[in-house]
Scaffold this motif. Sequence first.
Motif, PDB file in Angstrom:
ATOM      1  N   ILE A 438      12.909 -51.445 -48.935  1.00  0.00           N
ATOM      2  CA  ILE A 438      11.785 -52.511 -49.325  1.00  0.00           C
ATOM      3  C   ILE A 438      11.663 -52.601 -50.624  1.00  0.00           C
ATOM      4  N   ARG A 439      11.713 -51.502 -51.474  1.00  0.00           N
ATOM      5  CA  ARG A 439      11.704 -51.632 -52.897  1.00  0.00           C
ATOM      6  C   ARG A 439      12.897 -52.504 -53.418  1.00  0.00           C
ATOM      7  N   GLU A 440      13.979 -51.898 -53.133  1.00  0.00           N
ATOM      8  CA  GLU A 440      15.284 -52.528 -53.540  1.00  0.00           C
ATOM      9  C   GLU A 440      15.317 -54.086 -53.386  1.00  0.00           C
ATOM     10  N   ALA A 441      14.680 -54.430 -52.199  1.00  0.00           N
ATOM     11  CA  ALA A 441      14.779 -55.751 -51.710  1.00  0.00           C
ATOM     12  C   ALA A 441      13.759 -56.598 -52.559  1.00  0.00           C
ATOM     13  N   ASN A 442      12.794 -56.048 -53.141  1.00  0.00           N
ATOM     14  CA  ASN A 442      11.477 -56.527 -53.736  1.00  0.00           C
ATOM     15  C   ASN A 442      10.695 -57.286 -52.567  1.00  0.00           C
ATOM     16  N   ALA A 443      10.567 -56.649 -51.575  1.00  0.00           N
ATOM     17  CA  ALA A 443       9.941 -57.331 -50.364  1.00  0.00           C
ATOM     18  C   ALA A 443       8.364 -56.789 -50.523  1.00  0.00           C
ATOM     19  N   THR A 444       7.555 -57.551 -49.538  1.00  0.00           N
ATOM     20  CA  THR A 444       6.092 -57.405 -49.446  1.00  0.00           C
ATOM     21  C   THR A 444       6.124 -57.286 -47.843  1.00  0.00           C
ATOM     22  N   VAL A 445       5.106 -56.282 -47.522  1.00  0.00           N
ATOM     23  CA  VAL A 445       5.002 -55.952 -46.142  1.00  0.00           C
ATOM     24  C   VAL A 445       3.652 -55.737 -45.823  1.00  0.00           C
ATOM     25  N   THR A 446       3.032 -56.635 -45.146  1.00  0.00           N
ATOM     26  CA  THR A 446       1.529 -56.537 -44.762  1.00  0.00           C
ATOM     27  C   THR A 446       1.340 -56.293 -43.457  1.00  0.00           C
ATOM     28  N   MET A 447       0.433 -55.375 -43.034  1.00  0.00           N
ATOM     29  CA  MET A 447      -0.054 -55.016 -41.708  1.00  0.00           C
ATOM     30  C   MET A 447      -1.428 -55.371 -41.281  1.00  0.00           C
ATOM     31  N   GLY A 448      -1.708 -56.066 -40.082  1.00  0.00           N
ATOM     32  CA  GLY A 448      -2.955 -56.277 -39.597  1.00  0.00           C
ATOM     33  C   GLY A 448      -3.429 -55.296 -38.832  1.00  0.00           C
ATOM     34  N   ASP A 449      -4.385 -55.332 -38.077  1.00  0.00           N
ATOM     35  CA  ASP A 449      -5.027 -54.338 -37.237  1.00  0.00           C
ATOM     36  C   ASP A 449      -4.074 -53.971 -36.053  1.00  0.00           C
ATOM     37  N   LEU A 450      -3.782 -52.848 -35.863  1.00  0.00           N
ATOM     38  CA  LEU A 450      -2.963 -52.452 -34.529  1.00  0.00           C
ATOM     39  C   LEU A 450      -3.640 -51.546 -33.765  1.00  0.00           C
ATOM     40  N   PRO A 451      -3.359 -51.790 -32.439  1.00  0.00           N
ATOM     41  CA  PRO A 451      -4.446 -51.014 -31.502  1.00  0.00           C
ATOM     42  C   PRO A 451      -3.553 -49.663 -31.118  1.00  0.00           C
ATOM     43  N   ALA A 452      -4.271 -48.711 -30.474  1.00  0.00           N
ATOM     44  CA  ALA A 452      -3.644 -47.605 -29.687  1.00  0.00           C
ATOM     45  C   ALA A 452      -3.329 -48.115 -28.577  1.00  0.00           C
ATOM     46  N   ILE A 453      -2.047 -47.631 -27.907  1.00  0.00           N
ATOM     47  CA  ILE A 453      -1.309 -47.829 -26.532  1.00  0.00           C
ATOM     48  C   ILE A 453      -0.753 -46.709 -26.191  1.00  0.00           C
ATOM     49  N   MET A 454      -0.437 -46.823 -24.838  1.00  0.00           N
ATOM     50  CA  MET A 454       0.508 -45.921 -24.401  1.00  0.00           C
ATOM     51  C   MET A 454       1.835 -46.063 -24.534  1.00  0.00           C
ATOM     52  N   ALA A 455       2.578 -45.074 -25.040  1.00  0.00           N
ATOM     53  CA  ALA A 455       3.912 -45.293 -25.550  1.00  0.00           C
ATOM     54  C   ALA A 455       4.782 -44.148 -25.814  1.00  0.00           C
ATOM     55  N   ASP A 456       6.082 -44.501 -25.886  1.00  0.00           N
ATOM     56  CA  ASP A 456       6.905 -43.260 -26.540  1.00  0.00           C
ATOM     57  C   ASP A 456       7.076 -43.665 -28.103  1.00  0.00           C
ATOM     58  N   ALA A 457       6.454 -42.741 -28.953  1.00  0.00           N
ATOM     59  CA  ALA A 457       6.294 -43.055 -30.494  1.00  0.00           C
ATOM     60  C   ALA A 457       7.618 -42.989 -31.040  1.00  0.00           C
ATOM     61  N   SER A 458       8.559 -42.395 -30.589  1.00  0.00           N
ATOM     62  CA  SER A 458       9.856 -42.229 -31.402  1.00  0.00           C
ATOM     63  C   SER A 458      10.564 -43.501 -30.981  1.00  0.00           C
ATOM     64  N   GLN A 459      10.386 -43.978 -29.927  1.00  0.00           N
ATOM     65  CA  GLN A 459      11.131 -45.274 -29.482  1.00  0.00           C
ATOM     66  C   GLN A 459      10.459 -46.707 -30.139  1.00  0.00           C
ATOM     67  N   LEU A 460       9.362 -46.430 -30.225  1.00  0.00           N
ATOM     68  CA  LEU A 460       8.655 -47.805 -31.002  1.00  0.00           C
ATOM     69  C   LEU A 460       8.767 -47.609 -32.436  1.00  0.00           C
ATOM     70  N   GLU A 461       9.211 -46.324 -32.950  1.00  0.00           N
ATOM     71  CA  GLU A 461       9.719 -46.418 -34.342  1.00  0.00           C
ATOM     72  C   GLU A 461      11.245 -47.052 -34.482  1.00  0.00           C
ATOM     73  N   GLN A 462      12.019 -46.646 -33.655  1.00  0.00           N
ATOM     74  CA  GLN A 462      13.064 -47.495 -33.508  1.00  0.00           C
ATOM     75  C   GLN A 462      12.868 -48.884 -33.488  1.00  0.00           C
ATOM     76  N   VAL A 463      12.092 -49.423 -32.944  1.00  0.00           N
ATOM     77  CA  VAL A 463      11.844 -50.911 -32.647  1.00  0.00           C
ATOM     78  C   VAL A 463      11.408 -51.488 -33.907  1.00  0.00           C
ATOM     79  N   PHE A 464      10.448 -50.986 -34.413  1.00  0.00           N
ATOM     80  CA  PHE A 464      10.026 -51.490 -35.909  1.00  0.00           C
ATOM     81  C   PHE A 464      11.116 -51.321 -36.881  1.00  0.00           C
ATOM     82  N   THR A 465      11.966 -50.163 -36.894  1.00  0.00           N
ATOM     83  CA  THR A 465      12.889 -50.004 -37.983  1.00  0.00           C
ATOM     84  C   THR A 465      13.926 -51.136 -37.836  1.00  0.00           C
ATOM     85  N   ASN A 466      14.291 -51.500 -36.669  1.00  0.00           N
ATOM     86  CA  ASN A 466      15.267 -52.509 -36.350  1.00  0.00           C
ATOM     87  C   ASN A 466      14.817 -53.938 -36.953  1.00  0.00           C
ATOM     88  N   LEU A 467      13.362 -54.215 -36.248  1.00  0.00           N
ATOM     89  CA  LEU A 467      12.846 -55.534 -36.688  1.00  0.00           C
ATOM     90  C   LEU A 467      12.761 -55.748 -37.976  1.00  0.00           C
TER      91      LEU A 467
END
Length: 575
Positions: A438-467
């Motif tokens: 993110i720093r090398e790309a000089n990017a800005t990342v903002t995050m809104g309010d996110l909920p708590a859900i029932m999920a597999d945390a490690s797999q959702l980390e993959q989802v956000f990492t790819n996106l």
Amino acid sequence: MKPDREKSLNPTPSDTNRLRQHAEEALKTQPTLSDAVLSHEKAIALVHELQVHQIELEMQNEELAQTREEAETLRDQYIDLYDFAPVGYVTLDPAGIIQEVNLTGSLLLSMNRGALIGARFGAFLHLDSRLPFTAFCERVRRTGITETCDLKMQGPAGDRVWYAHLDGRVKQAGPNSDGRIRLAFSDVTENRRANEAAAESELRFRRLFETMLQGVVYQNADGRIISMNPAAERILGKSPAEFINQTSEDTEHHTIREDGTKFLGLEHPAMVALRTGEDIKDVVMGVFNPREQGYRWISIDAVPLFHPSEKRPYQVYTIFDDITERRKAEEVLREYGEKVQASNEELQQFAYVTSHDLQEPLRNIVSFSQLLNRRYQGRLDADADEYLGFIIEGGQRMQLLIKDLLQFSQVQTTARPLEQVDMHGVVADVLRMMERQIREANATVTMGDLPAIMADASQLEQVFTNLIGNALKYRRHDLPPAIQISAERMRKCWRFAVADNGIGIAPEFFDRIFVVFQRLHTIEEFEGTGIGLAIVKKIVERHGGRVSVTSVPGEGSTFFFTLPAVEIRARSRNV
């Protein structure tokens, strides 16, 4: 017209004269005072007798006055009953002319009573009812008893059509009858319409009953079958005549449960509904069809019927669907699903084993190619150096492909049970891991309010990492990347969004980008294997969600994915 009894209470002058004449004639036969000399005692007795007769006459006059008053009261009551009766009364002469009519009759005929006297009753009959009315009057005169009929009537101007029920009889029966008829009639329009509506409803019900695909059987309070529709005959394989008056307990009705055991008659939904008075729903049973010499499977409901204010059913009806073909299809589908599941598991295992086993020889190829390049670069000709570079680059790319393919195959095999996950924490961990990119790309990342859900945390980390990684990779060169991460509550799910201001995607490629190894750019333009978004899609679908994208080329893209919203109880915290 006054009753005949009133005439006896009001003597005419001729009646009075006749009575006086009779009295004078009777007096002539009696001895007069001139024929005998009355003694004092006899005179006193005679005066007393006269006084007694005078009192008797006064009492008789009082009784006559009281009787006349009672008669007048009865006459008034008779007139009230006649005029204000709930039905209309008319008296017709032999020609059908109205001679008498009560107030109710005039209201029903919508004409003043005075104007009705002398009018023809047939003028108030609809054209369709005139011949039937003539036949009705002839029947009344011929039989001499009360006859009834229903006729279509109309208003004086022919504008209002209504229906009347008539009771008619001759005013004076026997050989001395003068042909006059007394009619009592009432407006039965609403009753007729209600009956017609009921008949129409009954017809519609009968048509539905006879043409519906579901079988329907009616049974009385004793459980005996009283009717069934053609669909029931087709499904059960017997005619109504073979079922009428039988019960569900009769031994010739062969029924079985889904496990093949016998379905006892007392446990039949119809019999249970009659005993309990409750609806019985979705009972599956096999019924032997003698015409097909096999079992038909049905899903049956039983509904008890009650008379008002009664607690015991007087009938029960069962309605059932033939699910034989559906069960066969479900069995085929289940077998097919098991085969597909087994094939998928084999394929995933094959991909995992293949990817894993390929890594070691490939690692040797890349390692020794790099070793050759370091030791002999510049000592061989230029072509050899270039070929070694190709080998190293291809091997490294193959390593990346195998790594991504291994990740793709492990979405199901290495999945962990779903648990409560704080999505804000998941995204925060991903951003920390990608901080250098993110720093090398000089990017800005903002995050809104996110909920708590029932999920597999490690797999959702993959989802956000790819996106997020795609948002950084496919950025514009004239604008620093801006990435917005947000979540929105829908009805039964949360919709997450990862939006960027990158190069965008043409609409015709929206579906293609989620397919394995599908790339929109060459390796020289952008690095990658084309598996990242396929992994995102597979993980999201494993969680019961869906993934999609909207984009405008040159302006940016927004990737959406949904995850089920599950109410999560707040965890207690020790302060």
